[in-house]
Design a protein around this motif. Structure first.
Motif, PDB file in Angstrom:
ATOM      1  N   VAL A 335     -36.563 102.698 -49.249  1.00 23.79           N
ATOM      2  CA  VAL A 335     -37.567 102.524 -48.195  1.00 23.79           C
ATOM      3  C   VAL A 335     -38.674 101.614 -48.707  1.00 23.79           C
ATOM      4  CG1 VAL A 335     -39.268 103.664 -46.732  1.00 23.79           C
ATOM      5  CG2 VAL A 335     -37.080 104.779 -47.198  1.00 23.79           C
ATOM      6  N   ALA A 336     -38.948 100.551 -47.947  1.00 18.29           N
ATOM      7  CA  ALA A 336     -40.033  99.626 -48.296  1.00 18.29           C
ATOM      8  C   ALA A 336     -40.953  99.477 -47.100  1.00 18.29           C
ATOM      9  CB  ALA A 336     -39.475  98.265 -48.698  1.00 18.29           C
ATOM     10  N   LYS A 337     -42.249  99.385 -47.346  1.00 19.66           N
ATOM     11  CA  LYS A 337     -43.186  99.213 -46.248  1.00 19.66           C
ATOM     12  C   LYS A 337     -44.521  98.693 -46.764  1.00 19.66           C
ATOM     13  CE  LYS A 337     -44.779 104.054 -46.183  1.00 19.66           C
ATOM     14  NZ  LYS A 337     -44.932 105.257 -45.320  1.00 19.66           N
ATOM     15  N   TYR A 338     -45.330  98.231 -45.816  1.00 19.93           N
ATOM     16  CA  TYR A 338     -46.728  97.921 -46.077  1.00 19.93           C
ATOM     17  C   TYR A 338     -47.549  99.145 -45.655  1.00 19.93           C
ATOM     18  CZ  TYR A 338     -45.616  92.889 -46.319  1.00 19.93           C
ATOM     19  OH  TYR A 338     -45.111  91.664 -46.653  1.00 19.93           O
ATOM     20  N   PRO A 339     -48.041  99.939 -46.589  1.00 21.94           N
ATOM     21  CA  PRO A 339     -48.925 101.037 -46.182  1.00 21.94           C
ATOM     22  C   PRO A 339     -50.164 100.502 -45.468  1.00 21.94           C
ATOM     23  CG  PRO A 339     -48.227 101.288 -48.458  1.00 21.94           C
ATOM     24  CD  PRO A 339     -47.820  99.926 -48.037  1.00 21.94           C
ATOM     25  N   GLU A 340     -50.675  99.383 -45.982  1.00 19.50           N
ATOM     26  CA  GLU A 340     -51.802  98.705 -45.345  1.00 19.50           C
ATOM     27  C   GLU A 340     -51.843  97.263 -45.828  1.00 19.50           C
ATOM     28  OE1 GLU A 340     -56.440  99.609 -44.342  1.00 19.50           O
ATOM     29  OE2 GLU A 340     -55.884  99.678 -46.463  1.00 19.50           O
ATOM     30  N   THR A 341     -52.054  96.366 -44.907  1.00 17.83           N
ATOM     31  CA  THR A 341     -52.279  94.968 -45.244  1.00 17.83           C
ATOM     32  C   THR A 341     -53.282  94.412 -44.249  1.00 17.83           C
ATOM     33  OG1 THR A 341     -51.201  92.843 -45.682  1.00 17.83           O
ATOM     34  CG2 THR A 341     -50.378  94.105 -43.820  1.00 17.83           C
ATOM     35  N   TYR A 367     -64.147  77.046 -44.203  1.00 17.96           N
ATOM     36  CA  TYR A 367     -63.503  78.314 -43.857  1.00 17.96           C
ATOM     37  C   TYR A 367     -63.211  79.137 -45.105  1.00 17.96           C
ATOM     38  CZ  TYR A 367     -59.182  75.775 -45.043  1.00 17.96           C
ATOM     39  OH  TYR A 367     -58.215  75.038 -45.683  1.00 17.96           O
ATOM     40  N   TYR A 368     -63.044  80.439 -44.870  1.00 22.19           N
ATOM     41  CA  TYR A 368     -62.699  81.388 -45.924  1.00 22.19           C
ATOM     42  C   TYR A 368     -61.705  82.385 -45.344  1.00 22.19           C
ATOM     43  CZ  TYR A 368     -63.043  85.445 -49.021  1.00 22.19           C
ATOM     44  OH  TYR A 368     -62.738  86.495 -49.853  1.00 22.19           O
ATOM     45  N   GLN A 369     -60.690  82.724 -46.124  1.00 24.01           N
ATOM     46  CA  GLN A 369     -59.697  83.691 -45.667  1.00 24.01           C
ATOM     47  C   GLN A 369     -59.168  84.483 -46.844  1.00 24.01           C
ATOM     48  OE1 GLN A 369     -56.153  83.043 -42.738  1.00 24.01           O
ATOM     49  NE2 GLN A 369     -55.409  82.504 -44.757  1.00 24.01           N
ATOM     50  N   ASP A 370     -59.031  85.795 -46.674  1.00 23.47           N
ATOM     51  CA  ASP A 370     -58.323  86.568 -47.685  1.00 23.47           C
ATOM     52  C   ASP A 370     -57.280  87.448 -47.010  1.00 23.47           C
ATOM     53  OD1 ASP A 370     -59.426  89.316 -47.189  1.00 23.47           O
ATOM     54  OD2 ASP A 370     -61.287  88.388 -47.833  1.00 23.47           O
ATOM     55  N   ILE A 371     -56.140  87.557 -47.682  1.00 24.01           N
ATOM     56  CA  ILE A 371     -55.033  88.387 -47.211  1.00 24.01           C
ATOM     57  C   ILE A 371     -54.698  89.372 -48.313  1.00 24.01           C
ATOM     58  CG2 ILE A 371     -52.609  88.423 -46.510  1.00 24.01           C
ATOM     59  CD1 ILE A 371     -53.001  85.645 -45.348  1.00 24.01           C
ATOM     60  N   GLN A 372     -54.866  90.647 -48.019  1.00 19.16           N
ATOM     61  CA  GLN A 372     -54.538  91.715 -48.961  1.00 19.16           C
ATOM     62  C   GLN A 372     -53.178  92.279 -48.570  1.00 19.16           C
ATOM     63  OE1 GLN A 372     -56.574  93.303 -51.675  1.00 19.16           O
ATOM     64  NE2 GLN A 372     -54.501  94.020 -52.107  1.00 19.16           N
ATOM     65  N   ARG A 373     -52.209  92.169 -49.477  1.00 19.66           N
ATOM     66  CA  ARG A 373     -50.869  92.680 -49.196  1.00 19.66           C
ATOM     67  C   ARG A 373     -50.558  93.811 -50.168  1.00 19.66           C
ATOM     68  NH1 ARG A 373     -46.878  87.604 -48.113  1.00 19.66           N
ATOM     69  NH2 ARG A 373     -45.487  89.316 -47.621  1.00 19.66           N
ATOM     70  N   ASN A 374     -50.422  95.019 -49.639  1.00 16.83           N
ATOM     71  CA  ASN A 374     -50.060  96.193 -50.426  1.00 16.83           C
ATOM     72  C   ASN A 374     -48.666  96.640 -50.006  1.00 16.83           C
ATOM     73  OD1 ASN A 374     -52.662  96.268 -51.602  1.00 16.83           O
ATOM     74  ND2 ASN A 374     -53.440  97.344 -49.805  1.00 16.83           N
ATOM     75  N   VAL A 375     -47.765  96.774 -50.951  1.00 17.07           N
ATOM     76  CA  VAL A 375     -46.381  97.137 -50.671  1.00 17.07           C
ATOM     77  C   VAL A 375     -46.045  98.439 -51.386  1.00 17.07           C
ATOM     78  CG1 VAL A 375     -43.966  96.404 -50.793  1.00 17.07           C
ATOM     79  CG2 VAL A 375     -45.771  94.705 -50.461  1.00 17.07           C
ATOM     80  N   GLU A 376     -45.249  99.264 -50.728  1.00 15.88           N
ATOM     81  CA  GLU A 376     -44.721 100.473 -51.363  1.00 15.88           C
ATOM     82  C   GLU A 376     -43.206 100.448 -51.235  1.00 15.88           C
ATOM     83  OE1 GLU A 376     -45.268 105.316 -51.374  1.00 15.88           O
ATOM     84  OE2 GLU A 376     -45.665 104.195 -49.540  1.00 15.88           O
ATOM     85  N   PRO A 387     -46.394  97.033 -55.587  1.00 14.95           N
ATOM     86  CA  PRO A 387     -47.074  95.754 -55.808  1.00 14.95           C
ATOM     87  C   PRO A 387     -48.265  95.610 -54.862  1.00 14.95           C
ATOM     88  CG  PRO A 387     -44.717  95.475 -55.329  1.00 14.95           C
ATOM     89  CD  PRO A 387     -45.102  96.866 -54.947  1.00 14.95           C
ATOM     90  N   LYS A 388     -49.306  94.947 -55.322  1.00 13.87           N
ATOM     91  CA  LYS A 388     -50.440  94.629 -54.466  1.00 13.87           C
ATOM     92  C   LYS A 388     -51.055  93.319 -54.936  1.00 13.87           C
ATOM     93  CE  LYS A 388     -53.834  97.371 -57.062  1.00 13.87           C
ATOM     94  NZ  LYS A 388     -54.875  98.433 -56.973  1.00 13.87           N
ATOM     95  N   ALA A 389     -51.576  92.555 -53.982  1.00 13.46           N
ATOM     96  CA  ALA A 389     -52.159  91.264 -54.346  1.00 13.46           C
ATOM     97  C   ALA A 389     -53.171  90.844 -53.305  1.00 13.46           C
ATOM     98  CB  ALA A 389     -51.070  90.192 -54.484  1.00 13.46           C
ATOM     99  N   LEU A 390     -54.185  90.143 -53.776  1.00  9.98           N
ATOM    100  CA  LEU A 390     -55.190  89.547 -52.898  1.00  9.98           C
ATOM    101  C   LEU A 390     -55.003  88.031 -52.950  1.00  9.98           C
ATOM    102  CD1 LEU A 390     -57.723  89.839 -51.089  1.00  9.98           C
ATOM    103  CD2 LEU A 390     -59.097  89.649 -53.173  1.00  9.98           C
ATOM    104  N   HIS A 391     -54.697  87.448 -51.785  1.00 12.49           N
ATOM    105  CA  HIS A 391     -54.518  85.999 -51.662  1.00 12.49           C
ATOM    106  C   HIS A 391     -55.754  85.444 -50.952  1.00 12.49           C
ATOM    107  CE1 HIS A 391     -50.120  86.531 -52.431  1.00 12.49           C
ATOM    108  NE2 HIS A 391     -50.365  87.695 -51.857  1.00 12.49           N
ATOM    109  N   THR A 392     -56.544  84.661 -51.664  1.00 13.41           N
ATOM    110  CA  THR A 392     -57.793  84.138 -51.117  1.00 13.41           C
ATOM    111  C   THR A 392     -57.696  82.624 -50.959  1.00 13.41           C
ATOM    112  OG1 THR A 392     -59.064  85.893 -52.199  1.00 13.41           O
ATOM    113  CG2 THR A 392     -60.283  83.966 -51.429  1.00 13.41           C
ATOM    114  N   THR A 393     -58.046  82.148 -49.774  1.00 12.42           N
ATOM    115  CA  THR A 393     -58.043  80.711 -49.503  1.00 12.42           C
ATOM    116  C   THR A 393     -59.395  80.315 -48.923  1.00 12.42           C
ATOM    117  OG1 THR A 393     -55.681  80.797 -48.963  1.00 12.42           O
ATOM    118  CG2 THR A 393     -56.885  78.819 -48.297  1.00 12.42           C
TER     119      THR A 393
END
Length: 757
Positions: A335-341, A367-376, A387-393
């Protein structure tokens, strides 16, 4: 709040005294009813607005004297007229003629210049607000998949992206209001992080567009324009409530927006919430495909110094409990999912208008953008990987438009930077072991570009030529890393273990240029012939340079020594524009060198990124509409794409099969429109080395959408329909659910209600 707006209105009247003000009402020539959402603009000045629910428009900032005004709206013929503006108030009402056939009237902003779809030299597809308002899609990809040359790729019901002429993910630049959206592409979640209920239109450019947006646009771009507001002569408030339902996953969708405006200030805020269960397929429920998400957005526009505009936009999109169905290379029960992103986006733009006769427009966007991707990920009952990562642009763009006689120049600077900060935690409960590593070391990708573009008319305006060039300086840096970072057994740190993936600290500079040449020859008012040639590039991403993925026996490593992919693009088109029918036909070719692929070079199941020889993708597209009787319309399109790894004489992965669609629209006066359509895909036998053959299929859909019923200022619109009428079980060749091909969603009944004020 009302007193504040009235104060602004009084102040703006004082400021605008003596300067040209253009206002009026746009009405339907046949019914005399007001036309909403009509674009009223001055092309070369990049000044304009759209009409409100009463058909009213209001424009300031245009110099006095003779100029040309353009009015365009979906479902109407484009109208243009020479007008003579005087100082002070100018009141001009216009009537526009309905047209069943789309003649490329929609205004496009994704090119270097503001123009209509028909004036675009590059092949493009536009999805307008009227189409979007009548459906309840899970994602933007589902809106785009009906366009010729555009296919959907699913990694689940929520996570999806698109393929443009056989290229996807890293080869397509995704934009929101012209700002880059950067994140990892291992799971197709990028387009799922934008609110489908808050979109004004979607613009897709098919083919190399590196001269427009730099690295990554070797296959094209998709630009998502969010719904905004416009200035009005007097204080005005309006709002919208929209509710939708899909039976295939019991999805409920609710949207609300509130907007206010006067002559030099407008504001809009909106909120969306969606909740969906697992998707039903003809073979049963697709487990772990549920999702919940919501979005809040706000926009502000201010008119300054009678001509200039200042725009601020904010979005916060959050998704929770998002299932990622599939299993490979783990067991199918994994089972894989994004608990929160989430995705947060802020932009600010200042537009200088009419600085002088030579420099009509200058804009500065930041402009500024961040994407937080948390995976379980739970491979089994005794293990969990998170895995978790913060992608900032963030980025900025300075663009200037220059008008010299019949030539329009665009010059500018473009800077953006993406940074990655993440880690992965692996827990083995049976061994009481915890391992920490980094899928990608902390790193940054910076790009600085200088661009120039020229569009001119020759041969008594029969021939339009557009020439573009760009030079990019790219800098990539990363921290030193030795994986794993730490291993803990029974609560004690383990100090003696072998490093699995190590990257030294690095600072790499990459330089590349791109260029394009396009031509549009108007044989007559009915026939256009177009041609495009371009040189494009794609600098390898952070993941391609430094990744470390351990997927249960299969390992993937990056390569810091990768070269940029280089592409050469050709496209030739024929366009026919007539009140009774239209036709757009294109043939294209895209050749590449130094493609980045996963190469199994070390030992079995261990892959390293590598540049390989040459590849080519080529094909054709044909799309047309025919008004065969009264207001009834038949439309159709077909697309063929072929991909070859010419160096190894094998087929490329990820190429869509021959596909197309056929449909008919039958309006019943102004009450409602019925639409029946069928989509087909042929067998895909020319598969890549890692792909399986997929069988052909056809799917049929039916929809009913009402006209807008008005009561005082209240407007009601209702739509409903059935997707996949016959509950057909089929597989999309491009969709893989974490390595396992699943069949697509089954029969879906949907309903949507829009209420505007």
């Amino acid at each position: 709040m009302l007193k504040l707006f009235l104060l602004f209105t009084t102040l703006s009247s004082f400021i605008l005294a003596g300067t040209p003000v253009l206002k009026g009402v746009i009405t339907d020539k046949e019914t005399n009813k007001p036309v909403e959402k009509a674009n009223v603009y001055f092309k070369n000045l990049d000044i304009g607005t759209f009409t409100n629910s009463l058909g009213e428009y209001y424009i300031t900032g245009v110099e006095s004297g003779e100029t040309e005004i353009f009015i365009s709206c979906v479902g109407y013929k484009t109208y243009s007229s020479k007008i003579n503006l005087k100082s002070g108030e100018n009141k001009l009402d216009f009537q526009i003629t309905p047209g069943v056939i789309s003649l490329g009237e929609v205004k496009v902003t994704s090119g270097r210049f503001v123009q209509t779809e028909r004036e675009m030299i590059s092949p493009a597809e536009i999805i307008d607000a009227k189409k979007i308002a009548m459906v309840t899609p899970n994602s933007i990809s589902e809106l785009a998949k009906t366009q010729p040359g555009v296919s959907i790729i699913r990694d689940g019901a929520w996570a999806s992206t698109i393929s443009i002429r056989g290229l996807s993910r890293n080869n397509i630049v995704t934009l929101v209001n012209g700002t880059r959206m950067e994140t990892a592409t291992s799971v197709s979640a990028k387009l799922s992080l934008v609110d489908v209920n808050d979109i004004e239109r979607i613009e897709i450019i098919k083919g190399a567009a590196s001269t427009l947006y730099g690295s990554g646009a070797t296959g094209g771009i998709i630009n998502i324009i969010t719904a905004g507001n416009s200035f009005t002569e007097n204080f005005m408030m309006n709002g919208k409530i929209s509710s939708g339902y899909n039976s295939v996953n019991n999805m409920t969708s609710n949207y609300i927006s509130l907007a206010a405006s006067n002559s030099f200030l407008w504001f809009k805020a909106s909120y969306t919430t969606r909740n969906a269960e697992s998707t039903e397929t003809p073979e049963g429920k697709l487990d772990n495909s549920q999702f919940r998400d919501n979005n809040i957005s706000a926009q502000l526009g201010v008119k300054l110094f009678t001509r200039d505009e200042f725009l601020v936009k904010f979005e916060k999109f959050t998704a929770e409990d998002v299932g990622i169905p599939g299993g490979a290379p783990f067991p199918a029960t994994a089972v894989a999912k994004y608990p929160e992103t989430y995705r947060t986006h802020v932009s600010a733009e200042y537009k200088f208008r009419q600085l002088n006769d030579v420099l009509p427009a200058l804009s500065l966007l930041a402009y500024y953008q961040d994407i937080q991707r948390n995976v379980e990920l739970r491979p089994n009952a005794n293990a969990r990987v998170t895995p978790k990562a913060l992608h900032t642009t963030y980025g900025a763009k300075l663009k200037s438009d220059w008008l010299l006689k019949d030539k329009l120049f665009s010059l500018g600077l473009d800077y953006w930077q993406r940074s990655y900060d993440g880690e992965r935690k692996t827990e083995n409960y049976a061994k009481n072991l915890v391992k920490i590593d980094k899928p990608v070391p902390n790193s940054t990708f910076s790009s600085f570009g200088i661009f120039a573009d020229n569009k001119s008319k020759l041969l008594d305006d029969k021939l339009e030529i557009e020439v573009g060039a760009r030079y990019d300086f790219i800098n990539v840096t990363n921290d030193a890393i030795s994986n794993p970072i730490s291993i803990t057994v029974n609560g004690n740190d383990k100090t003696n273990y072998d490093a699995d993936a190590s990257y030294a600290s690095n600072d790499v500079t990459d330089k590349s240029w791109s260029a394009s040449l396009g031509a549009n020859y108007h044989i007559n008012s009915f026939i256009d012939v177009t041609g495009n040639v371009a040189r494009s590039f794609r600098s390898p991403t952070l993941e391609e340079r430094y990744q470390y993925l351990d997927l249960g026996g299969m390992k993937y490593f990056g390569n810091p020594e990768l070269n940029s992919e280089l592409g050469t693009f050709l496209d030739f088109g024929l366009r026919l524009w007539h009140e009774k029918f239209t036709l757009k036909a294109n043939i294209f070719g895209n050749s590449f060198t130094d493609l980045v692929v996963d190469s199994e070079e070390i030992k079995d199941s261990v892959f390293v990124k590598k540049n390989v020889g040459e590849a080519r993708i080529y094909g054709y597209e044909i799309a047309g509409e025919y008004n065969f009787y009264s207001n009834m319309l038949v439309y159709a399109n077909v697309a063929y794409t072929r991909g070859e790894d010419t160096g190894n004489d094998v087929n490329l992965d990820g190429i869509p099969p021959y596909n197309g669609m056929l449909g008919i629209k039958i309006p019943v006066k102004n009450y409602f429109t019925a639409e029946l359509s069928g989509m087909f895909n042929s067998d895909q036998e020319m598969t890549g080395e890692s792909e399986d053959r997929t069988a052909g299929y056809s799917v049929y859909n039916l929809s009913l959408s009402s006209g807008k019923f008005n009561y005082n200022r209240l407007g009601l619109q209702l739509s409903c329909g059935v997707d996949n009428i016959f509950d057909r079980a089929y597989r999309n060749h491009l969709s893989t659910y974490r390595g396992i091909q699943y069949i697509e969603p089954g029969r879906n009944l949907y309903l949507k209600l829009n209420v505007t004020y």
